[in-house]
Scaffold this motif. Structure first.
Motif, PDB file in Angstrom:
ATOM      1  N   SER A  85      -6.467  -0.294  -0.964  1.00 59.92           N
ATOM      2  CA  SER A  85      -5.074  -0.507  -0.164  1.00 59.92           C
ATOM      3  C   SER A  85      -4.884   0.178   1.042  1.00 59.92           C
ATOM      4  O   SER A  85      -4.288  -0.321   2.110  1.00 59.92           O
ATOM      5  CB  SER A  85      -4.128  -0.271  -1.385  1.00 59.92           C
ATOM      6  OG  SER A  85      -3.986  -0.919  -2.510  1.00 59.92           O
ATOM      7  N   LYS A  86      -5.426   1.435   1.101  1.00 63.73           N
ATOM      8  CA  LYS A  86      -5.296   2.277   2.293  1.00 63.73           C
ATOM      9  C   LYS A  86      -6.025   1.586   3.391  1.00 63.73           C
ATOM     10  O   LYS A  86      -5.523   1.546   4.608  1.00 63.73           O
ATOM     11  CB  LYS A  86      -5.788   3.692   2.137  1.00 63.73           C
ATOM     12  CG  LYS A  86      -4.626   4.476   1.174  1.00 63.73           C
ATOM     13  CD  LYS A  86      -5.339   5.773   0.898  1.00 63.73           C
ATOM     14  CE  LYS A  86      -4.415   6.526  -0.120  1.00 63.73           C
ATOM     15  NZ  LYS A  86      -4.914   7.992  -0.265  1.00 63.73           N
TER      16      LYS A  86
ATOM     17  N   ASP B 269      -6.888   1.981  -4.793  1.00 67.34           N
ATOM     18  CA  ASP B 269      -5.963   3.000  -3.734  1.00 67.34           C
ATOM     19  C   ASP B 269      -7.058   2.936  -2.472  1.00 67.34           C
ATOM     20  O   ASP B 269      -6.208   2.724  -1.549  1.00 67.34           O
ATOM     21  CB  ASP B 269      -5.799   4.187  -4.363  1.00 67.34           C
ATOM     22  CG  ASP B 269      -5.002   4.175  -5.284  1.00 67.34           C
ATOM     23  OD1 ASP B 269      -4.219   3.323  -5.621  1.00 67.34           O
ATOM     24  OD2 ASP B 269      -4.918   5.291  -6.560  1.00 67.34           O
ATOM     25  N   GLN B 270      -8.278   3.098  -2.729  1.00 72.43           N
ATOM     26  CA  GLN B 270      -9.029   3.176  -1.271  1.00 72.43           C
ATOM     27  C   GLN B 270      -8.873   1.774  -0.576  1.00 72.43           C
ATOM     28  O   GLN B 270      -8.796   1.659   0.575  1.00 72.43           O
ATOM     29  CB  GLN B 270     -10.601   3.536  -1.659  1.00 72.43           C
ATOM     30  CG  GLN B 270     -10.469   4.678  -2.119  1.00 72.43           C
ATOM     31  CD  GLN B 270     -12.117   5.204  -2.595  1.00 72.43           C
ATOM     32  OE1 GLN B 270     -12.887   4.363  -2.767  1.00 72.43           O
ATOM     33  NE2 GLN B 270     -12.290   6.389  -2.714  1.00 72.43           N
TER      34      GLN B 270
ATOM     35  N   PRO C 193       0.884  -1.174   0.148  1.00 72.93           N
ATOM     36  CA  PRO C 193      -0.114  -0.066   0.062  1.00 72.93           C
ATOM     37  C   PRO C 193       0.841   1.254   0.016  1.00 72.93           C
ATOM     38  O   PRO C 193       0.435   2.234  -0.402  1.00 72.93           O
ATOM     39  CB  PRO C 193      -0.911  -0.187   1.377  1.00 72.93           C
ATOM     40  CG  PRO C 193      -0.833  -1.524   1.613  1.00 72.93           C
ATOM     41  CD  PRO C 193       0.398  -2.124   1.178  1.00 72.93           C
ATOM     42  N   SER C 194       2.202   1.295   0.651  1.00 75.55           N
ATOM     43  CA  SER C 194       2.890   2.508   0.426  1.00 75.55           C
ATOM     44  C   SER C 194       3.944   2.362  -0.630  1.00 75.55           C
ATOM     45  O   SER C 194       4.823   3.207  -0.469  1.00 75.55           O
ATOM     46  CB  SER C 194       3.662   2.577   1.911  1.00 75.55           C
ATOM     47  OG  SER C 194       4.299   1.316   2.352  1.00 75.55           O
TER      48      SER C 194
END
Length: 654
Positions: free
Chosen positions: A293-294, A290-291, A178-179
């Motif tokens: 993953s966060k 992306d959402q 995620p990062s």
């Protein structure tokens, strides 16, 4: 924890020597091999399962971020190498990296696989000079790109190259961390299979031990051993009897497979993220990815904090958990013979261990050294640990010797006596060296030095076996830094650095933000500072020690009480220690060190003695009110002392 791969290759680890490998691995059955960058960022690592057999490869150059191993499986070796080339590498630096990889490739006849982030797309239509450089390197050493997946945007800058593409039958692109802005690569390497779990194992918890003992008592051991001609046959007979008893009385059970997985809600999130990744090229799906993953990162972090905090409900559990993470996790790789061949059979392993053990000893020449009739040679009389013996030895050499009123010997030497002492000390060094030679012991004169304390005269030069000993102003002795002026500044600075490093390590090991638990970690680094030897009277040294607790309380506020207004809204140091129920180190030293009775004030005209810790303690004690000094016991003494406002005043007197 979900995929449980055999080997993981990482680039840009951002690790440093302050972070132990055990803190990264935790309780997982892996070993980590690292190459950390000395400055911020970078770094590579290989995380490998414990049961895999490998040997590390010595690199031809240490200026590049490379880690390399020779993996042994299926009776063959495969050389695996992970590389990180920063985008700031110049053309000459890239040439140096290629030279290093060429040496790694040429130094072994085994197949080689190179994995890493090269920040170069040699497959692009308009290559740069650096891209052409790497393309020429691959052609010259017969390496082949095993995939053409774009790993960052539309560029293929993360490579898997090998001199035998058949070693890697399948490669797939996997979602990034995620990062991370690079996609991952998953590949098989004729993968070594994990050792199969036995279908049945002995269950020693369900043994009828009374029947087991009665069976062993019924064995006629004398008759069993009477026909055994040597120790090997005796051991075989004994082993057979024990195994027969185990077969009779120890039942079997089916072992449980090891469990290393996240809870169901996190596994569902991972599966959902993987499904979105297959359509990540669509803009709308990219936002959802992306959402997800966060959210996955948040849930993993939340679950880790909760599970760790739940396990650490007691102080002993907390210390045990931190100790398991901060101690290095050791693994035993395969044994290799001097011919760089793997060793498997027991006899070869025993011989290899015996030869390694014998290499650290000296072969006896058979000659016994002559024993002196005197218990202690005269030249060694200065090496006694008893001050009165040293005083008597010096007094014989000095024509003038007096004692001050504070019972500390004051010795005045003439030039003649000074020369005699120098000659005697050199004679003692010669005697030590002769004794080591006579007893076949080695003395490393290059590691020796001498320090001159308390004299403005020119220091004489001493030598051991014609090696001149350098004069040092600061030496390490029994873990303490001793300076020629006998000040503790160097030792205090070193202890403060160790305490600060340990403090950050402990905070990294605990993933939650609970002040009541984090405060409990203070004794684990505070013991570096809590000693009378490190209790200084110079304001600069006091500030050095106090800075450790300054940093600790600041880090706790950042973690436990987050605020967007930091650092402007950060409370002062005095307010922070009140919030956490702590005391300043100077105040704590007063409470911990003045809890004795019958302390008398020592009168001295010596400045170092006046500022020494015992004399300062007596001055502190004399200023305490009678209500504290007349406490019936030490516990009551400390309680009254902690609640009295004179503590802050006494701390200022340091």
């Amino acid at each position: 924890m979900v995929s449980q791969p055999h080997i993981v290759f990482l680039t840009e680890t951002w690790l440093s020597n302050k972070i132990p490998s055990s803190l990264i691995i935790g309780a997982l059955p892996y070993t980590i091999l690292r190459f950390d960058r000395s400055s911020r960022g970078g770094g590579v690592a290989i995380i490998i399962r414990d049961y895999l057999s490998y040997s590390t490869v010595t690199l031809p150059s240490s200026e590049h971020e490379i880690t390399c191993i020779d993996l042994f499986h299926q009776s063959a070796y495969i050389r695996l190498c992970v590389v990180y080339r920063p985008p700031t590498y110049s053309l000459s630096k890239s040439e140096s990296l290629i030279t290093c990889l060429s040496d790694i490739h040429a130094s072994s006849p085994h197949p080689i696989v190179i994995i890493g982030d090269f920040n170069s797309d040699s497959l692009c239509t308009h290559p740069t000079p650096i891209d052409r450089l790497f393309l020429d390197f691959q052609i010259s050493v017969d390496l082949t790109h095993c995939h053409m997946f774009p790993t960052r945007g539309n560029r293929c800058i993360d490579w898997i190259i090998a001199n035998d593409p058949s070693l890697i039958p399948t490669i797939s692109i996997v979602p990034p961390f995620p990062s991370c802005d690079h996609s991952g690569l998953s590949f098989s390497l004729s993968s070594p299979q994990s050792p199969s779990l036995p279908s049945q194992i002995r269950d020693f918890t369900r043994v009828d031990y009374s029947a087991f003992f009665n069976y062993l008592l019924s064995v006629d051991w004398f008759s069993l051993f009477c026909d055994c001609p040597d120790i090997d046959s005796i051991y075989s007979a004994f082993s057979s009897a024990i195994h027969s008893a185990i077969d009779l009385f120890v039942p079997y059970r089916t072992p449980r497979p090891p469990s290393l997985s996240y809870p169901p809600h996190i596994r569902r999130l991972i599966k959902h993220r993987d499904a979105l990744f297959s359509k990540v090229h669509l803009p709308s799906v990219r936002i959802l990815f992306d959402q997800c993953s966060k959210k996955l990162l948040f849930e993993i972090d939340k679950w880790t904090r909760y599970s760790t905090r739940k396990k650490l409900s007691r102080v002993n559990d907390l210390y045990r958990h931190i100790s398991s993470l901060t101690k290095p996790k050791l693994s035993i790789p395969e044994l290799v013979s001097p011919q760089n061949l793997p060793v498997f059979d027991s006899i070869s392993k025993s011989n290899l261990l015996a030869s390694e053990f014998a290499s650290h000893f000296t072969l006896d020449d058979g000659c016994l050294p002559s024993l002196s009739s005197s218990r202690v040679p005269p030249s060694l009389s200065l090496f006694t640990f008893f001050p009165h013996e040293v005083y008597k030895s010096l007094r014989k050499l000095s024509p003038t010797c007096s004692t001050g009123h504070d019972a500390i010997p004051q010795i005045i030497f003439s030039k003649c006596a000074y020369a005699l002492i120098t000659k005697e000390f050199q004679s003692a060094l010669n005697c030590v060296f002769d004794w080591t030679q006579c007893n076949q012991l080695s003395l490393s004169a290059s590691k020796c030095s001498h320090i001159r304390i308390g004299s403005k005269q020119a220091s004489p030069w001493y030598s051991i076996n014609s090696t001149v000993l350098p004069l040092e102003n600061n030496v390490r002795d029994l873990g303490a830094q001793v300076r020629s002026d006998l000040k503790n500044s160097s030792s205090i600075k070193m202890r403060a650095q160790k305490a600060t490093s340990k403090m950050f390590l402990l905070l990294k090991a605990l993933p939650f933000n609970c002040p009541s638990i984090l405060i409990l970690t203070k004794p684990m680094f505070f013991h570096y500072l809590a000693s009378p030897f490190w209790n200084p009277h110079y304001s600069s040294d006091i500030a050095t020690l106090e800075k450790v607790q300054h940093t600790f309380t600041r880090q706790l506020f950042y973690r436990c009480f987050p605020s967007p207004d930091y650092p402007l809204s950060l409370p002062s140091y005095s307010d922070r220690i009140k919030t956490f129920g702590l005391r300043a180190l100077t105040e704590r030293s007063v409470i911990d060190r003045t809890s004795s009775f019958g302390i008398n004030i020592e009168l001295t005209t010596s400045t170092p003695r006046y500022h020494s810790f015992p004399v300062r303690i007596s001055r502190w004690y004399s200023q305490l009110p009678d209500s504290i000094r007349t406490a019936p016991n030490i516990r009551m003494f400390k309680r009254r002392l902690e609640n009295h406002p004179i503590i802050a005043h006494l701390a200022k007197l340091t």
